[in-house]
Design a protein around this motif. Sequence first.
Motif, PDB file in Angstrom:
ATOM      1  N   VAL A 124       2.571   2.000   4.627  1.00 29.03           N
ATOM      2  CA  VAL A 124       1.336   2.770   4.784  1.00 29.03           C
ATOM      3  C   VAL A 124       1.326   4.015   3.898  1.00 29.03           C
ATOM      4  O   VAL A 124       0.381   4.266   3.152  1.00 29.03           O
ATOM      5  N   LEU A 125       2.419   4.785   3.970  1.00 23.03           N
ATOM      6  CA  LEU A 125       2.458   6.036   3.221  1.00 23.03           C
ATOM      7  C   LEU A 125       2.348   5.804   1.704  1.00 23.03           C
ATOM      8  O   LEU A 125       1.497   6.425   1.039  1.00 23.03           O
ATOM      9  N   PRO A 126       3.193   4.910   1.152  1.00 22.61           N
ATOM     10  CA  PRO A 126       3.053   4.641  -0.285  1.00 22.61           C
ATOM     11  C   PRO A 126       1.646   4.189  -0.651  1.00 22.61           C
ATOM     12  O   PRO A 126       1.087   4.620  -1.671  1.00 22.61           O
ATOM     13  N   ALA A 127       1.046   3.328   0.189  1.00 24.26           N
ATOM     14  CA  ALA A 127      -0.298   2.836  -0.110  1.00 24.26           C
ATOM     15  C   ALA A 127      -1.288   3.987  -0.148  1.00 24.26           C
ATOM     16  O   ALA A 127      -2.154   4.073  -1.029  1.00 24.26           O
ATOM     17  N   LEU A 128      -1.125   4.905   0.830  1.00 20.83           N
ATOM     18  CA  LEU A 128      -2.021   6.068   0.863  1.00 20.83           C
ATOM     19  C   LEU A 128      -1.857   6.910  -0.391  1.00 20.83           C
ATOM     20  O   LEU A 128      -2.839   7.358  -0.998  1.00 20.83           O
ATOM     21  N   ILE A 129      -0.595   7.136  -0.775  1.00 23.15           N
ATOM     22  CA  ILE A 129      -0.330   7.942  -1.984  1.00 23.15           C
ATOM     23  C   ILE A 129      -0.963   7.276  -3.202  1.00 23.15           C
ATOM     24  O   ILE A 129      -1.627   7.921  -4.024  1.00 23.15           O
ATOM     25  N   LEU A 130      -0.783   5.950  -3.272  1.00 21.76           N
ATOM     26  CA  LEU A 130      -1.354   5.195  -4.391  1.00 21.76           C
ATOM     27  C   LEU A 130      -2.868   5.353  -4.437  1.00 21.76           C
ATOM     28  O   LEU A 130      -3.470   5.657  -5.483  1.00 21.76           O
ATOM     29  N   LEU A 168       0.755  10.736  -8.798  1.00 24.55           N
ATOM     30  CA  LEU A 168       0.655  10.255  -7.416  1.00 24.55           C
ATOM     31  C   LEU A 168       0.650   8.729  -7.373  1.00 24.55           C
ATOM     32  O   LEU A 168       1.402   8.115  -6.609  1.00 24.55           O
ATOM     33  N   ALA A 169      -0.200   8.135  -8.213  1.00 22.38           N
ATOM     34  CA  ALA A 169      -0.331   6.682  -8.192  1.00 22.38           C
ATOM     35  C   ALA A 169       0.995   6.028  -8.572  1.00 22.38           C
ATOM     36  O   ALA A 169       1.421   5.049  -7.952  1.00 22.38           O
ATOM     37  N   THR A 170       1.686   6.599  -9.566  1.00 23.60           N
ATOM     38  CA  THR A 170       2.964   6.028 -10.006  1.00 23.60           C
ATOM     39  C   THR A 170       3.988   6.053  -8.880  1.00 23.60           C
ATOM     40  O   THR A 170       4.646   5.046  -8.576  1.00 23.60           O
ATOM     41  N   SER A 171       4.081   7.229  -8.236  1.00 25.76           N
ATOM     42  CA  SER A 171       5.086   7.299  -7.161  1.00 25.76           C
ATOM     43  C   SER A 171       4.685   6.385  -6.009  1.00 25.76           C
ATOM     44  O   SER A 171       5.550   5.801  -5.348  1.00 25.76           O
ATOM     45  N   GLY A 172       3.368   6.253  -5.788  1.00 26.21           N
ATOM     46  CA  GLY A 172       2.903   5.345  -4.739  1.00 26.21           C
ATOM     47  C   GLY A 172       3.339   3.924  -5.022  1.00 26.21           C
ATOM     48  O   GLY A 172       3.898   3.236  -4.157  1.00 26.21           O
ATOM     49  N   VAL A 173       3.094   3.475  -6.263  1.00 29.69           N
ATOM     50  CA  VAL A 173       3.467   2.117  -6.665  1.00 29.69           C
ATOM     51  C   VAL A 173       4.969   1.927  -6.513  1.00 29.69           C
ATOM     52  O   VAL A 173       5.451   0.922  -5.972  1.00 29.69           O
ATOM     53  N   PHE A 174       5.703   2.939  -6.941  1.00 31.71           N
ATOM     54  CA  PHE A 174       7.163   2.917  -6.875  1.00 31.71           C
ATOM     55  C   PHE A 174       7.651   2.702  -5.459  1.00 31.71           C
ATOM     56  O   PHE A 174       8.454   1.818  -5.173  1.00 31.71           O
ATOM     57  N   LEU A 175       7.110   3.530  -4.573  1.00 32.01           N
ATOM     58  CA  LEU A 175       7.541   3.453  -3.176  1.00 32.01           C
ATOM     59  C   LEU A 175       7.148   2.124  -2.561  1.00 32.01           C
ATOM     60  O   LEU A 175       7.897   1.529  -1.784  1.00 32.01           O
ATOM     61  N   LEU A 176       5.955   1.663  -2.945  1.00 32.98           N
ATOM     62  CA  LEU A 176       5.441   0.428  -2.372  1.00 32.98           C
ATOM     63  C   LEU A 176       6.295  -0.763  -2.798  1.00 32.98           C
ATOM     64  O   LEU A 176       6.689  -1.608  -1.991  1.00 32.98           O
ATOM     65  N   VAL A 177       6.596  -0.817  -4.090  1.00 33.05           N
ATOM     66  CA  VAL A 177       7.329  -1.968  -4.627  1.00 33.05           C
ATOM     67  C   VAL A 177       8.794  -1.928  -4.218  1.00 33.05           C
ATOM     68  O   VAL A 177       9.381  -2.932  -3.820  1.00 33.05           O
TER      69      VAL A 177
END
Lengths: 411, 222
Positions: A124-130, A168-177
Amino acid sequence: METRARLPLRRPERGRVLGGVAAGLAAHLGLPVATVRVALVLLVALGGAGVVLYVFWWVTVPSGDPLAAAEELRPAASVRLAPRLREPGRRLPVAEIALGVLLLTAAGVLVAIRNGVDVGGSWVLPALILLGGTALGWSQLDGVHREPGTWGGGTPVSVLRLLGGTALATSGVFLLVGREAPMEDLVRSGLAALAVLMGAALVLAPWWLRLVRELSDERLARARASERADIAAHLHDSVLQTLALIRSRASDSEEVARLARAQERELRTWLYDDRVTPGTSVAADLRAVVAEVEDQHGVPVEVVVVGDRVPCERTAGLLRATREALTNAVRHGRPPVSVYLEIGPDTVEVFVKDRGDGFDPDAVPEDRFGVRESIVGRMRRLGGSARVRSRSEGTEVALRLPVEAQEGSGR
Amino acid sequence: MSEPAGRRPIDVVLVDDHLMFRTGVKASLDDGVAVIGEADSVDAAVAVVHELRPPVVLLDVHLPGGDGGGGAEVLRRCADLAGEVRFLALSVSDAAEDVVAVIRAGARGYVTKAISGADLSDAVRRVAGGDAVFSPRLAGFVLDAFGATADVATGDDELDRLSAREREVMRLIARGYSYREVASELFISIKTVETHVSAVLRKLQLSSRHELTRWAAARRLL
């Protein structure tokens, strides 16, 4: 554009509820806005297609007035110089609201986690950041479309927003993947990704630069072409027409002189004058009156103007009286006819002078309406005065109108 | 206002870059004025004027050549002949910047090319006699620059203000009065009118009144 009547797709500022997509679509398709809105809402039920489409158009369709965009597409020759008056557009600060909602949600999620609630796994958190990063970046895209002059995000704020969004989007993708992978792997793969990106950027940079340069070149060329078209259109409409008229009436010297004079005046105004907004200058209005009288009677009139002010009812009346005096001067007097307009802080004065044989104002028969009614009577009704002085070397009509002081009058 | 005929004509050098216009002017001038030289560019004008030293030069405002300064440049480069040669500026343009530029560079008057031959000959005679030539338009510019209505005395430099009489004279000229008509209107002699006009010209040339520069800049197109 399939048909000529179809307006280009733009998101208008006026009549928008969220992003102006529905309003823009309605204008483009020629449908009522309500229909488009209902259709979009119905499409939402279809697996969220409505939302996806809306967001897609919101991002890809530039903001702007469809009418103005259609105007720009038409040849410069047939475009009005002055834009129509528009009611001010209403726009929601969408980006700000979205950001606020996002932050609130994030805060809620954090509080929930703190209280030991499991919020649907670690995605959830990574998706939100993304999402937040994407929104930030796209809001920037929206801004770029809004002002074509500042292409490439000229202001530091917009650059910051773009960078922040990307981070933000990069770190979101990173966390998500990489949420299952250990930290070490994450860092290593991150570095690898960065290296690949930099390599690609290095290769693509020259292309990108050239693209930017070509774009600005093209924009410049288009501006130049439109200016040239403007000039050509003007020359065609006025100068060429007049030359053709002059050729066809070469034997009528009076008419030729009149045409040439009118054309000269028009061209001179076009070349040298600041184009005065209509209704802002008594001086320009007087020149228009004089030009009309010159054209009607074929007598040159010398105009001298000192000062200026914004016209009002009473100055318009004064100009009507001036026109009457001027018509009398060119019809009954002899050239040179001159008009002097002096606009002081509290009075406007007009003097119309000719070199005729003069006449006795008191001897003018009652039925000669001009002087008595149109000039003297009108000036009296306006609260001003008119004085006619006729001597052997010419007649001078002096009109005087007291006015209230006005900001920026005089000089 | 023609001076008694029978005197020898006034020599004039005509400077304009259009042959047709020069021919037209030569044809329209009366017997009291003789064109003794012509020039069609800044450099040629400076050379001819220095060689012939005519009492009056009819000078077009827009001229090719030189440093691109047009008529004003000719005036500056002929500054050594001041007092001997007088310049009358001719222009198709009524733009304030043109008028102010040539007057401040030292021209004794400014007329537009629409002027009739008789009026132009009169203007040449007046300039030759040391007087200034003010067209209604130029008078309007002056009033605009110095303020048409009674001016609250700012600064103590008298160059920066018009006297009440000078202002009256300017207003009458702007209204289309000839010098003679101005004189009879104000119950003064023509000579006095000419004195006032010359005084205004001097103020226009020498004044550092900031409105003058500011106004010329603001209305670069009028």
